[in-house]
Scaffold this motif. Structure first.
Motif, PDB file in Angstrom:
ATOM      1  N   CYS A  30       0.845  -1.306  -0.142  1.00 47.87           N
ATOM      2  CA  CYS A  30       0.071  -0.159   0.091  1.00 47.87           C
ATOM      3  C   CYS A  30       1.063   0.951   0.055  1.00 47.87           C
ATOM      4  O   CYS A  30       1.903   1.646   0.370  1.00 47.87           O
ATOM      5  N   HIS A  31       0.792   2.113  -0.989  1.00 46.79           N
ATOM      6  CA  HIS A  31       1.048   3.505  -0.697  1.00 46.79           C
ATOM      7  C   HIS A  31       0.826   4.751   0.271  1.00 46.79           C
ATOM      8  O   HIS A  31       0.819   5.624  -0.553  1.00 46.79           O
ATOM      9  N   CYS A  32      -0.577   3.987   0.848  1.00 51.50           N
ATOM     10  CA  CYS A  32      -0.848   5.104   0.931  1.00 51.50           C
ATOM     11  C   CYS A  32      -0.604   6.300   2.075  1.00 51.50           C
ATOM     12  O   CYS A  32      -0.034   5.374   2.792  1.00 51.50           O
ATOM     13  N   ALA A  33      -1.290   7.419   2.259  1.00 51.28           N
ATOM     14  CA  ALA A  33      -0.194   8.217   3.503  1.00 51.28           C
ATOM     15  C   ALA A  33      -0.830   7.385   4.612  1.00 51.28           C
ATOM     16  O   ALA A  33       0.692   7.943   5.747  1.00 51.28           O
ATOM     17  N   ASP A  34      -1.668   7.647   4.837  1.00 49.49           N
ATOM     18  CA  ASP A  34      -2.179   6.729   6.229  1.00 49.49           C
ATOM     19  C   ASP A  34      -1.444   5.666   6.596  1.00 49.49           C
ATOM     20  O   ASP A  34      -0.947   5.112   7.719  1.00 49.49           O
ATOM     21  N   CYS A  35      -0.787   4.408   5.763  1.00 51.03           N
ATOM     22  CA  CYS A  35       0.246   3.892   6.411  1.00 51.03           C
ATOM     23  C   CYS A  35       1.349   3.814   6.190  1.00 51.03           C
ATOM     24  O   CYS A  35       1.953   3.326   7.382  1.00 51.03           O
ATOM     25  N   ARG A  36       2.036   5.493   5.173  1.00 50.54           N
ATOM     26  CA  ARG A  36       3.358   5.100   5.494  1.00 50.54           C
ATOM     27  C   ARG A  36       3.333   6.017   6.564  1.00 50.54           C
ATOM     28  O   ARG A  36       4.014   5.727   7.741  1.00 50.54           O
ATOM     29  N   SER A  37       2.879   6.654   7.270  1.00 51.76           N
ATOM     30  CA  SER A  37       2.659   7.526   8.383  1.00 51.76           C
ATOM     31  C   SER A  37       2.418   6.790   9.937  1.00 51.76           C
ATOM     32  O   SER A  37       3.510   7.327  10.755  1.00 51.76           O
ATOM     33  N   HIS A  38       2.421   5.317   9.781  1.00 51.42           N
ATOM     34  CA  HIS A  38       3.381   4.216  10.337  1.00 51.42           C
ATOM     35  C   HIS A  38       4.347   4.445  11.108  1.00 51.42           C
ATOM     36  O   HIS A  38       4.512   4.570  11.940  1.00 51.42           O
ATOM     37  N   TYR A  39       5.253   4.825  10.019  1.00 46.68           N
ATOM     38  CA  TYR A  39       6.748   4.778  10.341  1.00 46.68           C
ATOM     39  C   TYR A  39       6.968   5.995  10.305  1.00 46.68           C
ATOM     40  O   TYR A  39       7.376   6.042  10.992  1.00 46.68           O
ATOM     41  N   THR A  40       6.261   7.261   9.782  1.00 47.47           N
ATOM     42  CA  THR A  40       7.442   8.799   9.887  1.00 47.47           C
ATOM     43  C   THR A  40       6.736   9.253  11.711  1.00 47.47           C
ATOM     44  O   THR A  40       7.070   9.915  11.640  1.00 47.47           O
ATOM     45  N   HIS A  41       5.384   8.644  11.806  1.00 48.06           N
ATOM     46  CA  HIS A  41       4.840   9.007  12.896  1.00 48.06           C
ATOM     47  C   HIS A  41       5.904   8.905  14.295  1.00 48.06           C
ATOM     48  O   HIS A  41       6.856   9.776  15.523  1.00 48.06           O
ATOM     49  N   LEU A  42       6.830   7.522  13.876  1.00 50.40           N
ATOM     50  CA  LEU A  42       7.300   6.859  14.557  1.00 50.40           C
ATOM     51  C   LEU A  42       9.075   7.008  14.852  1.00 50.40           C
ATOM     52  O   LEU A  42       9.765   6.594  15.462  1.00 50.40           O
ATOM     53  N   GLY A  43       9.262   8.560  13.672  1.00 46.87           N
ATOM     54  CA  GLY A  43      10.127   8.677  14.098  1.00 46.87           C
ATOM     55  C   GLY A  43      11.334   7.791  12.192  1.00 46.87           C
ATOM     56  O   GLY A  43      12.632   8.146  12.418  1.00 46.87           O
ATOM     57  N   LEU A  44      10.666   7.410  11.658  1.00 47.54           N
ATOM     58  CA  LEU A  44      11.294   6.168  10.192  1.00 47.54           C
ATOM     59  C   LEU A  44      11.579   7.382   9.330  1.00 47.54           C
ATOM     60  O   LEU A  44      10.113   8.033   9.292  1.00 47.54           O
ATOM     61  N   ALA A  45      12.396   7.133   8.376  1.00 48.61           N
ATOM     62  CA  ALA A  45      12.446   7.312   7.330  1.00 48.61           C
ATOM     63  C   ALA A  45      10.183   6.913   6.402  1.00 48.61           C
ATOM     64  O   ALA A  45       9.735   5.702   6.231  1.00 48.61           O
ATOM     65  N   ASP A  46      10.616   7.537   5.089  1.00 49.60           N
ATOM     66  CA  ASP A  46       9.206   8.045   4.803  1.00 49.60           C
ATOM     67  C   ASP A  46       9.028   6.029   3.761  1.00 49.60           C
ATOM     68  O   ASP A  46      10.159   6.179   2.906  1.00 49.60           O
ATOM     69  N   PRO A  47       9.408   4.789   4.011  1.00 54.32           N
ATOM     70  CA  PRO A  47       9.051   3.637   3.051  1.00 54.32           C
ATOM     71  C   PRO A  47       8.123   4.145   1.860  1.00 54.32           C
ATOM     72  O   PRO A  47       8.875   3.399   1.017  1.00 54.32           O
ATOM     73  N   GLU A  48       7.742   4.981   1.592  1.00 47.06           N
ATOM     74  CA  GLU A  48       7.344   5.019   0.227  1.00 47.06           C
ATOM     75  C   GLU A  48       6.536   4.448  -0.108  1.00 47.06           C
ATOM     76  O   GLU A  48       5.151   4.502  -1.052  1.00 47.06           O
ATOM     77  N   LYS A  49       7.017   3.160   0.345  1.00 50.61           N
ATOM     78  CA  LYS A  49       5.017   1.565   0.232  1.00 50.61           C
ATOM     79  C   LYS A  49       5.382   0.760   1.816  1.00 50.61           C
ATOM     80  O   LYS A  49       6.539   0.421   1.858  1.00 50.61           O
ATOM     81  N   VAL A  50       4.226  -0.126   1.836  1.00 53.48           N
ATOM     82  CA  VAL A  50       4.389  -0.306   2.910  1.00 53.48           C
ATOM     83  C   VAL A  50       3.428  -2.105   2.605  1.00 53.48           C
ATOM     84  O   VAL A  50       3.018  -2.567   2.002  1.00 53.48           O
ATOM     85  N   GLY A  51       4.133  -2.841   2.557  1.00 54.98           N
ATOM     86  CA  GLY A  51       4.128  -3.648   2.581  1.00 54.98           C
ATOM     87  C   GLY A  51       3.090  -4.753   3.280  1.00 54.98           C
ATOM     88  O   GLY A  51       4.212  -3.917   4.400  1.00 54.98           O
ATOM     89  N   ILE A  52       2.289  -5.370   3.675  1.00 51.31           N
ATOM     90  CA  ILE A  52       1.417  -5.469   4.310  1.00 51.31           C
ATOM     91  C   ILE A  52       1.162  -7.359   4.530  1.00 51.31           C
ATOM     92  O   ILE A  52       0.481  -7.268   3.442  1.00 51.31           O
ATOM     93  N   VAL A  53       0.963  -8.320   5.124  1.00 54.27           N
ATOM     94  CA  VAL A  53       0.553 -10.108   5.213  1.00 54.27           C
ATOM     95  C   VAL A  53      -1.058  -9.819   6.006  1.00 54.27           C
ATOM     96  O   VAL A  53      -1.105  -9.473   7.265  1.00 54.27           O
ATOM     97  N   GLN A  54      -1.431  -9.655   5.232  1.00 55.75           N
ATOM     98  CA  GLN A  54      -3.159  -9.712   5.400  1.00 55.75           C
ATOM     99  C   GLN A  54      -3.616 -11.058   5.605  1.00 55.75           C
ATOM    100  O   GLN A  54      -4.129 -11.511   5.388  1.00 55.75           O
ATOM    101  N   THR A  55      -4.755 -11.009   7.367  1.00 55.96           N
ATOM    102  CA  THR A  55      -5.262 -11.902   7.561  1.00 55.96           C
ATOM    103  C   THR A  55      -6.059 -11.641   8.919  1.00 55.96           C
ATOM    104  O   THR A  55      -6.482 -10.411   8.495  1.00 55.96           O
ATOM    105  N   SER A  56      -5.952 -13.289   9.934  1.00 53.20           N
ATOM    106  CA  SER A  56      -7.124 -13.062  10.606  1.00 53.20           C
ATOM    107  C   SER A  56      -6.017 -12.293  12.423  1.00 53.20           C
ATOM    108  O   SER A  56      -5.382 -12.990  12.651  1.00 53.20           O
TER     109      SER A  56
END
Ligand SMILES: [Zn+2]
Ligand SMILES: [Zn+2]
Length: 188
Positions: A30-56
């Protein structure tokens, strides 16, 4: 039984996704700003896209360092964004509304085994501020199928993220300023 390990960067918090055969998860980028801000809020560099394993959520087992699990949300109704406070590693997101939603995204960065190829791409920049998506209908079907199965079997109760219907750790809601700062770290 398929198992995928996960851990934070410093290794204090670790666990396993199980049982997870390839059909039990969807690999999304996912390239959306919300997913990327998960990183930037924690002080990490903008990953530009975020890999996600979706499950239950019942497949997520924290085996070590669970006391380091914290959660924030970008807005009062936003998704719950879970992280390890020992080293500020983004780990999971879950819907906030109800544990019966059962959906969880695990950051691929935190998964210690190789996962199957990316099947879904969300919010891919397509120029002129436009975005495209790929495989999203399939992602939705997989998500609903997992939710139905976990509700029918009662497995939805086996979530490390909710206790008595409420988040297991009280979520920190970002202030308007914190939210702006997190999003500012995300390049358009
Ligand atoms: Zn850590
Ligand atoms: Zn996203």
């Amino acid at each position: 039984m398929g198992t995928l390990g996960f851990k934070c960067r410093c290794g204090e918090l670790a666990g396993e996704l199980r049982p997870v055969e390839p059909r039990d998860y969807t690999h999304v980028v996912c390239h959306c700003a919300d997913c990327r801000s998960h990183y930037t809020h924690l002080g990490l560099a903008d990953p530009e896209k975020v890999g996600i394993v979706q499950t239950s959520q019942d497949r997520v087992h924290i085996t070590k360092g669970g006391e380091n699990l914290r959660v924030f949300r970008l807005s009062p109704k936003g998704a719950l964004r879970w992280y390890a406070t020992c080293c500020d590693t983004p780990l999971f997101y879950t819907p906030a509304a109800s544990p019966r939603m059962t959906h969880v995204g695990v950051m691929t960065d935190a998964v210690t085994e190789s996962v199957k190829p990316v099947e879904v791409r969300g919010y891919v920049p397509a120029g002129d501020g436009k975005v495209t998506h790929e495989g999203v209908a399939r992602m939705g079907r997989a998500m609903l199928g997992r939710m139905a199965a976990a509700n029918l079997s009662g497995r939805w109760r086996d979530s490390p993220f909710f206790e008595d219907g409420a988040p297991a750790v009280p979520p920190q809601v970002l202030t308007r300023e914190e939210r702006a700062a997190a999003l500012m770290g995300v390049r358009a």
